[in-house]
Design a protein around this motif. Sequence first.
Motif, short mmCIF file in Angstrom:
data_model
loop_
_atom_site.label_atom_id
_atom_site.label_comp_id
_atom_site.label_asym_id
_atom_site.label_seq_id
_atom_site.Cartn_x
_atom_site.Cartn_y
_atom_site.Cartn_z
N ILE A 67 -40.56 47.72 107.49
CA ILE A 67 -41.60 47.84 108.51
C ILE A 67 -41.00 48.02 109.90
O ILE A 67 -41.54 48.74 110.74
CB ILE A 67 -42.59 46.64 108.46
CG1 ILE A 67 -43.92 47.01 109.12
CG2 ILE A 67 -42.03 45.41 109.15
CD1 ILE A 67 -44.70 48.04 108.37
N ALA A 68 -39.83 47.39 110.12
CA ALA A 68 -39.19 47.53 111.43
C ALA A 68 -38.83 48.99 111.68
O ALA A 68 -39.05 49.52 112.77
CB ALA A 68 -37.95 46.65 111.52
N TRP A 69 -38.31 49.65 110.66
CA TRP A 69 -37.95 51.06 110.84
C TRP A 69 -39.18 51.95 110.96
O TRP A 69 -39.21 52.90 111.73
CB TRP A 69 -37.04 51.54 109.70
CG TRP A 69 -35.63 51.09 109.93
CD1 TRP A 69 -35.06 49.95 109.44
CD2 TRP A 69 -34.64 51.72 110.74
NE1 TRP A 69 -33.77 49.84 109.89
CE2 TRP A 69 -33.48 50.92 110.70
CE3 TRP A 69 -34.61 52.89 111.51
CZ2 TRP A 69 -32.31 51.24 111.38
CZ3 TRP A 69 -33.45 53.21 112.18
CH2 TRP A 69 -32.31 52.39 112.11
N ILE A 186 -31.29 48.12 122.68
CA ILE A 186 -32.63 47.91 122.11
C ILE A 186 -32.54 47.73 120.59
O ILE A 186 -33.17 46.83 120.03
CB ILE A 186 -33.57 49.07 122.49
CG1 ILE A 186 -33.93 48.93 123.98
CG2 ILE A 186 -34.83 49.07 121.64
CD1 ILE A 186 -34.94 49.90 124.48
N ASP A 187 -31.75 48.56 119.92
CA ASP A 187 -31.64 48.41 118.47
C ASP A 187 -31.09 47.03 118.10
O ASP A 187 -31.54 46.40 117.14
CB ASP A 187 -30.76 49.52 117.88
CG ASP A 187 -31.51 50.84 117.80
OD1 ASP A 187 -32.74 50.83 118.03
OD2 ASP A 187 -30.89 51.88 117.51
N LEU A 188 -30.15 46.54 118.90
CA LEU A 188 -29.54 45.23 118.60
C LEU A 188 -30.46 44.06 118.94
O LEU A 188 -30.69 43.18 118.13
CB LEU A 188 -28.24 45.07 119.38
CG LEU A 188 -26.95 45.49 118.71
CD1 LEU A 188 -25.79 45.20 119.64
CD2 LEU A 188 -26.77 44.76 117.39
N PHE A 189 -30.93 44.05 120.19
CA PHE A 189 -31.63 42.87 120.69
C PHE A 189 -33.12 42.87 120.42
O PHE A 189 -33.80 41.90 120.73
CB PHE A 189 -31.40 42.71 122.20
CG PHE A 189 -29.96 42.46 122.56
CD1 PHE A 189 -29.06 42.06 121.58
CD2 PHE A 189 -29.51 42.61 123.86
CE1 PHE A 189 -27.73 41.83 121.90
CE2 PHE A 189 -28.19 42.38 124.19
CZ PHE A 189 -27.29 42.00 123.20
N SER A 190 -33.64 43.97 119.88
CA SER A 190 -35.08 43.99 119.64
C SER A 190 -35.40 43.38 118.29
O SER A 190 -36.55 43.15 117.97
CB SER A 190 -35.59 45.43 119.69
OG SER A 190 -35.06 46.14 118.59
N LEU A 192 -34.39 44.90 115.43
CA LEU A 192 -34.49 45.97 114.44
C LEU A 192 -33.44 45.79 113.35
O LEU A 192 -33.73 45.86 112.15
CB LEU A 192 -34.31 47.33 115.11
CG LEU A 192 -34.21 48.54 114.18
CD1 LEU A 192 -35.55 48.84 113.54
CD2 LEU A 192 -33.70 49.76 114.92
N LEU A 193 -32.21 45.52 113.75
CA LEU A 193 -31.13 45.43 112.78
C LEU A 193 -31.03 44.04 112.17
O LEU A 193 -30.61 43.89 111.03
CB LEU A 193 -29.81 45.81 113.45
CG LEU A 193 -29.79 47.19 114.08
CD1 LEU A 193 -28.43 47.50 114.70
CD2 LEU A 193 -30.14 48.27 113.05
N LEU A 194 -31.40 43.06 112.97
CA LEU A 194 -31.26 41.68 112.52
C LEU A 194 -32.38 40.87 113.18
O LEU A 194 -32.54 40.93 114.39
CB LEU A 194 -29.89 41.17 112.99
CG LEU A 194 -29.40 39.82 112.50
CD1 LEU A 194 -29.09 39.87 111.02
CD2 LEU A 194 -28.15 39.44 113.30
#
Lengths: 266, 336
Positions: A67-69, A186-190, A192-194
């Motif tokens: 869902i995040a992606w 954004i990808d790291l801290f939002s 998305l990845l974790l």
Amino acid sequence: MGNFSMYVEMIRIRFLMMLAYRTNYYSGILIYSINIGAYYFLWQAIYGTQESIQGMSVSQMTTYVAIAWMARAFYFNNIDREISQEIQDGKVAVEMIRPYHYLGVKTMQGLGEGLFRLLFFSVPGMIIIWLAFPIDFSNQWSVWALFFLSIIFSFIVNTQLNLITGILTFFLMYNTGLIRAKRVVIDLFSGLLLPISFYPLWAQDVMGYLPFQAISYIPSMIFTGGFVGSEIYSAIGIQIFWSVLLIIPIQALWMLAKRQLIVQGG
Amino acid sequence: MNVIEVEGLRKEFKSYSSRSGLKGAFRDLFTRNYKTLRAVDDISLHVKQGEMVGYIGENGAGKSTTIKMLTGILTPTAGNVTVNGMNPHKEREKFVRTIGVVFGQRSQLWWDIAVQESFRLLKKVYKVSDEEYETHMKEVIRTLEIEPLLDKPVRKLSLGQRMRCELAAALIHNPPLLFLDEPTIGLDVLVKMKIRGFLKEINRKYKTTILLTTHDLADIEALCDRVVLLDEGKIIYDGRLDELQKNWVEGKQVHFEFQHPVDKPALEEISREYPVIWRQGERVNQWVATIDGEDDTVSKLMSVVMLHHAISDVKLNKVSTEEIIRNIYEEGIKHG
Ligand SMILES: Nc1ncnc2c1ncn2[C@@H]1O[C@H](COP(=O)(O)OP(=O)(O)OP(=O)(O)O)[C@@H](O)[C@H]1O
Ligand SMILES: [Mg+2]
């Protein structure tokens, strides 16, 4: 705002442009599928025989990743790069002869892009993923409704950050580096990845003061049932807070930027 | 009431020059060397409704900069600008609804979508009603002959095709005032004539005021009663085109094409008695003599020259506007 039908038209035109560049869109599907697949197997390996980590079960995690992606397809847009480009080649200045607010128009173009991907990409993508992986879809309509409300704010906050990065081109002139850095941050801290809850506590504290979690972590947690009851409302409250607060630096930067307006050539 | 009222308008650009070497770069971090360039230098201009004004000058004279200030794109360094009774900056959104702008060197249409989609969007942007669009734009599209281009994306149009579409796009809201910055740049003669005819037509029909810059003086001759001549940011002439012609050398030009190379001192030597200015022509061994005087003097000059040098061709012309402007660019307007 006033001119509603104009903004609808902007969205429609962006739709047409996305259709004109369909190849980008197909390669996008591929990249997203690879990402989701890779994270799925990664998490399978990490969980191993454990029932749950940080209060999330493996199927919740799979759903979270998917869902995040899919939400990213909606909130993500390239308007930072577009603004930067338009500033560099002087097009922004010429936009001043149009009776609209440039940033408003850019936001609508971003929305057009987001809606296009939501309809032609996230929805079919979600069906494929649902068939391929064990994913829990909530059967409560209220969860769906809150999720959609939440990704609207994801879009707003992410777009606001894009506007800020874009406008900074006025002061930096070459800011491809900044744009890339912002994307990674954004990808790291939002989340998305974790998921944010997987970070060390001190990092979680820091992120609590930053707007990034409003972009991905909150809607994904709502969807996977990681947030329940009042947690949901306070999470959406955080999103609203950032959506309002970020208006201030945008307006300030835009006022300064307009004074710097210089048209190259012609 | 004047449509354009400009008083003491000035625009300065600061340009930074960087010092050389590492040490220089380091010093640049703290104090930077800069030069100020006055692109537009205290100009005053008044344009009445329905006028077609040609705004001309050499490259870098400050024409585009003036237009950018009049349209509210650039802020003036000093001076007052009132256009359509408004300050272009203070009331930007309201103001831009009353003007149309074409920058010949820069497209304002959306590159990737069909022309008609751009038109449709602009129609919404300017809140043009369906009836207005029908009556007005149908006419524009017909006159500019762009009907067959409407479903093509802008990036696939040729320059001339695109320019006609740009012009149509600038007119969607039928503005009472039109700024055209080099609208005929790079166009062939037929397209130029089409555009001129069209501009004349809307000026007649709607009393549209037009301010246009161009390097093609034929545009000015065909359209503008009034020219404003700009040189290094200053207005050096503002008046009728035919006055400019009258005030400048009223005379004839003789183009000589010699069979052998000739130099200027030699020509000046033999024509000492006549009021003549010699200039190297565009072709090899071609020289142009501009003479101020009676027909009699002209024929005398011709016979003197032919007596001394073998020639292959002679042509006798009236001094063209192009020639006048060229002289002004080269020598300033000191001549009375
Ligand atoms: N953004 C800018 N920064 C610095 N200098 C500028 C800028 N824009 C224009 N200039 C300078 O101002 C002067 C006037 O430029 P402008 O573009 O108005 O000329 P122009 O009359 O339109 O010339 P052309 O016929 O070549 O289009 C030039 O010397 C140009 O170098
Ligand atoms: Mg110019």
